[in-house]
Scaffold this motif. Sequence first.
Motif, PDB file in Angstrom:
ATOM      1  N   ASN A 105       0.822  -1.218   0.000  1.00 22.88           N
ATOM      2  CA  ASN A 105       0.000   0.000   0.000  1.00 22.88           C
ATOM      3  C   ASN A 105       0.855   1.266   0.000  1.00 22.88           C
ATOM      4  O   ASN A 105       0.491   2.270   0.583  1.00 22.88           O
ATOM      5  CB  ASN A 105      -0.931  -0.006   1.223  1.00 22.88           C
ATOM      6  CG  ASN A 105      -2.018   1.064   1.126  1.00 22.88           C
ATOM      7  OD1 ASN A 105      -2.468   1.389   0.023  1.00 22.88           O
ATOM      8  ND2 ASN A 105      -2.440   1.596   2.265  1.00 22.88           N
ATOM      9  N   ARG A 106       2.001   1.218  -0.681  1.00 23.76           N
ATOM     10  CA  ARG A 106       2.831   2.430  -0.765  1.00 23.76           C
ATOM     11  C   ARG A 106       2.273   3.376  -1.826  1.00 23.76           C
ATOM     12  O   ARG A 106       2.062   2.983  -2.980  1.00 23.76           O
ATOM     13  CB  ARG A 106       4.284   2.076  -1.082  1.00 23.76           C
ATOM     14  CG  ARG A 106       5.196   3.301  -1.079  1.00 23.76           C
ATOM     15  CD  ARG A 106       6.667   2.919  -1.031  1.00 23.76           C
ATOM     16  NE  ARG A 106       7.209   2.506  -2.302  1.00 23.76           N
ATOM     17  CZ  ARG A 106       7.446   1.254  -2.656  1.00 23.76           C
ATOM     18  NH1 ARG A 106       7.149   0.252  -1.845  1.00 23.76           N
ATOM     19  NH2 ARG A 106       7.971   0.969  -3.833  1.00 23.76           N
ATOM     20  N   ARG A 107       2.076   4.613  -1.456  1.00 17.77           N
ATOM     21  CA  ARG A 107       1.543   5.618  -2.376  1.00 17.77           C
ATOM     22  C   ARG A 107       2.641   6.172  -3.271  1.00 17.77           C
ATOM     23  O   ARG A 107       3.819   6.195  -2.890  1.00 17.77           O
ATOM     24  CB  ARG A 107       0.943   6.795  -1.585  1.00 17.77           C
ATOM     25  CG  ARG A 107      -0.216   6.433  -0.685  1.00 17.77           C
ATOM     26  CD  ARG A 107      -0.533   7.594   0.258  1.00 17.77           C
ATOM     27  NE  ARG A 107      -1.628   7.256   1.153  1.00 17.77           N
ATOM     28  CZ  ARG A 107      -2.899   7.562   0.932  1.00 17.77           C
ATOM     29  NH1 ARG A 107      -3.231   8.227  -0.167  1.00 17.77           N
ATOM     30  NH2 ARG A 107      -3.836   7.212   1.796  1.00 17.77           N
ATOM     31  N   ILE A 126       0.229 -16.274  -0.135  1.00 24.69           N
ATOM     32  CA  ILE A 126      -0.648 -17.003  -1.060  1.00 24.69           C
ATOM     33  C   ILE A 126      -1.217 -16.117  -2.166  1.00 24.69           C
ATOM     34  O   ILE A 126      -1.824 -16.606  -3.118  1.00 24.69           O
ATOM     35  CB  ILE A 126      -1.801 -17.694  -0.302  1.00 24.69           C
ATOM     36  CG1 ILE A 126      -2.655 -16.663   0.450  1.00 24.69           C
ATOM     37  CG2 ILE A 126      -1.254 -18.755   0.647  1.00 24.69           C
ATOM     38  CD1 ILE A 126      -3.917 -17.254   1.082  1.00 24.69           C
ATOM     39  N   GLY A 127      -1.050 -14.812  -2.033  1.00 24.30           N
ATOM     40  CA  GLY A 127      -1.548 -13.874  -3.038  1.00 24.30           C
ATOM     41  C   GLY A 127      -1.073 -12.470  -2.713  1.00 24.30           C
ATOM     42  O   GLY A 127      -0.560 -12.215  -1.609  1.00 24.30           O
ATOM     43  N   VAL A 128      -1.229 -11.559  -3.675  1.00 22.20           N
ATOM     44  CA  VAL A 128      -0.762 -10.181  -3.510  1.00 22.20           C
ATOM     45  C   VAL A 128      -1.815  -9.203  -4.009  1.00 22.20           C
ATOM     46  O   VAL A 128      -2.427  -9.419  -5.061  1.00 22.20           O
ATOM     47  CB  VAL A 128       0.571  -9.964  -4.261  1.00 22.20           C
ATOM     48  CG1 VAL A 128       0.895  -8.486  -4.404  1.00 22.20           C
ATOM     49  CG2 VAL A 128       1.718 -10.673  -3.544  1.00 22.20           C
ATOM     50  N   VAL A 129      -1.995  -8.119  -3.254  1.00 23.62           N
ATOM     51  CA  VAL A 129      -2.833  -6.991  -3.641  1.00 23.62           C
ATOM     52  C   VAL A 129      -1.939  -5.761  -3.642  1.00 23.62           C
ATOM     53  O   VAL A 129      -1.222  -5.505  -2.665  1.00 23.62           O
ATOM     54  CB  VAL A 129      -4.005  -6.793  -2.654  1.00 23.62           C
ATOM     55  CG1 VAL A 129      -4.836  -5.576  -3.052  1.00 23.62           C
ATOM     56  CG2 VAL A 129      -4.869  -8.038  -2.592  1.00 23.62           C
ATOM     57  N   VAL A 130      -1.972  -4.986  -4.732  1.00 17.80           N
ATOM     58  CA  VAL A 130      -1.093  -3.826  -4.864  1.00 17.80           C
ATOM     59  C   VAL A 130      -1.934  -2.566  -5.069  1.00 17.80           C
ATOM     60  O   VAL A 130      -2.847  -2.550  -5.908  1.00 17.80           O
ATOM     61  CB  VAL A 130      -0.128  -3.980  -6.056  1.00 17.80           C
ATOM     62  CG1 VAL A 130       0.783  -2.760  -6.193  1.00 17.80           C
ATOM     63  CG2 VAL A 130       0.713  -5.243  -5.904  1.00 17.80           C
ATOM     64  N   ARG A 131      -1.602  -1.521  -4.315  1.00 17.37           N
ATOM     65  CA  ARG A 131      -2.262  -0.229  -4.497  1.00 17.37           C
ATOM     66  C   ARG A 131      -1.995   0.284  -5.911  1.00 17.37           C
ATOM     67  O   ARG A 131      -0.859   0.254  -6.396  1.00 17.37           O
ATOM     68  CB  ARG A 131      -1.729   0.783  -3.487  1.00 17.37           C
ATOM     69  CG  ARG A 131      -2.402   2.151  -3.563  1.00 17.37           C
ATOM     70  CD  ARG A 131      -1.721   3.168  -2.651  1.00 17.37           C
ATOM     71  NE  ARG A 131      -2.443   4.428  -2.674  1.00 17.37           N
ATOM     72  CZ  ARG A 131      -3.441   4.743  -1.844  1.00 17.37           C
ATOM     73  NH1 ARG A 131      -3.807   3.885  -0.906  1.00 17.37           N
ATOM     74  NH2 ARG A 131      -4.055   5.906  -1.941  1.00 17.37           N
ATOM     75  N   SER A 132      -3.003   0.763  -6.592  1.00 15.70           N
ATOM     76  CA  SER A 132      -2.838   1.286  -7.947  1.00 15.70           C
ATOM     77  C   SER A 132      -1.847   2.444  -7.960  1.00 15.70           C
ATOM     78  O   SER A 132      -1.822   3.281  -7.054  1.00 15.70           O
ATOM     79  CB  SER A 132      -4.184   1.741  -8.507  1.00 15.70           C
ATOM     80  OG  SER A 132      -4.985   0.636  -8.834  1.00 15.70           O
ATOM     81  N   LEU A 133      -1.054   2.496  -9.033  1.00 19.75           N
ATOM     82  CA  LEU A 133      -0.003   3.507  -9.143  1.00 19.75           C
ATOM     83  C   LEU A 133      -0.566   4.784  -9.747  1.00 19.75           C
ATOM     84  O   LEU A 133      -0.514   5.020 -10.950  1.00 19.75           O
ATOM     85  CB  LEU A 133       1.146   2.957  -9.979  1.00 19.75           C
ATOM     86  CG  LEU A 133       1.838   1.715  -9.413  1.00 19.75           C
ATOM     87  CD1 LEU A 133       3.023   1.320 -10.269  1.00 19.75           C
ATOM     88  CD2 LEU A 133       2.265   1.915  -7.967  1.00 19.75           C
TER      89      LEU A 133
END
Length: 463
Positions: A162-164, A196-203
């Motif tokens: 969740n890095r902006r 088991i999975g990854v969610v990434v904050r949109s760039l």
Amino acid sequence: MKLKYIALVLLCCLTIDNITAQKAKTDDQDVEMIRKIYDEALGKGESYQMLEFLTKQIGARLAGSPGAAAAVDWSKETMEGFEFDNVFLQEVMVPHWVRGQKEIGKIVNSKMGSVEVNVVALGNSVGSGPNGVAGKIVEVQNFDELAALGETGIKGKIVFFNRRMDPTLIETFEAYGGAGNQRGAGPSEAAKYGAIGVVVRSLTNALDDHPHTGSTNYTPNLYKLPAVAISTNDADKLSRMLKDDSELEFYFETHSQMLPDKLSHNVVGELKGSSKADEYIVVGGHLDSWDLSQGAHDDGTGCVQSIEVLRILKAIGYKPKRTLRAVMFMNEENGLRGGRKYAELAAENKEKHIAAMESDRGGFKPLGFTFTAEDKQVERIKGWAPLFVPYQIYKFDTGGGGADISPLATQGVPMIGFYPDPQRYFDYHHTAIDTFDKVSRRELELGAATMAALTYLIDKYGL
């Protein structure tokens, strides 16, 4: 003796006057030619019409897709229609990744039950399949935090990066670069610790409901985790809910897969040089786009501007010394195969490229150019800056180029990046809303003219 001295002084004065007069004449010619370029682009331009067809009639153009194949045909037919001296294809094998059916994302907690969120699979990622991925979620800002948690804190969980993008950076591409490794390498980094999975904050710095896709790159010999991007609004929601409930769970379902490579093409149009035909100046953009939208700013605008550079110069009757090429590169988004193939063939054919320019920052108001070149080459380009002042073009800075032309750097080719206003680009980048209606006709045409003007100067004077 005195008479000889006076004669010598007079001769020197006359020589200086002749040089000054010639320089003024040359500058006047350049002013007149650049005015013609802008008049043609703004009064009789074709870039906006080209972009409308490419985006609205063809649409999404992910490498290996039917849309990409249609775009190759369109590019070739369009440049042939403008009667360029030569139009040809370069074969290139490209990755063939497909998204599959629409993704599902849900936050699950005891207080609110199931809350749907907006997610899209990251490009090149494996799919979860119909059973999806479900588990507790842990939020991190960077790889150091991930390593600190280690296997004990990560194993069996979904990692939420969740890095902006840094909103204080005026240069938005710098902010994008500063946040990009969580998308590009995050899934493989999380796999090291048993996630088991990854969610990434949109760039993006925009706060909205539109998730941004983009490539991830798996490290060989590591387990490939399914990975999604989440919209910024939903990323903030997920982060708030995690602070309130550390036992929060997340579920996502994706159906993406990588299929065998497919044959595709770069498309090249040429205006042949008159006296130095064996020297090449390239202008280009990437023809492929992500599958979510029409790919207007990324990079339909760069493609049509590059074609328009050659069309403008031909229309005003300019006869180039060197061979000018407009190149529609294939597969920038998830492989860079087209750029690599172009450089490979350039080396194989012993082609001498004196400059390469790329437009891949959107079709916004032009501000100038960035360069990666030798000092003397940069100084020459900066010396032309006064010619652009009447058109409100002021940026001539070092440190720039483009992804597709970057493989030419090993051949010593000066890299030039067309630089439009960067503030809105990441509002649309890699999203479903990167559509034709987001492009200003005026700004697009100004950009094409600006690129054509610099191409003219490089051709006339060399670097």
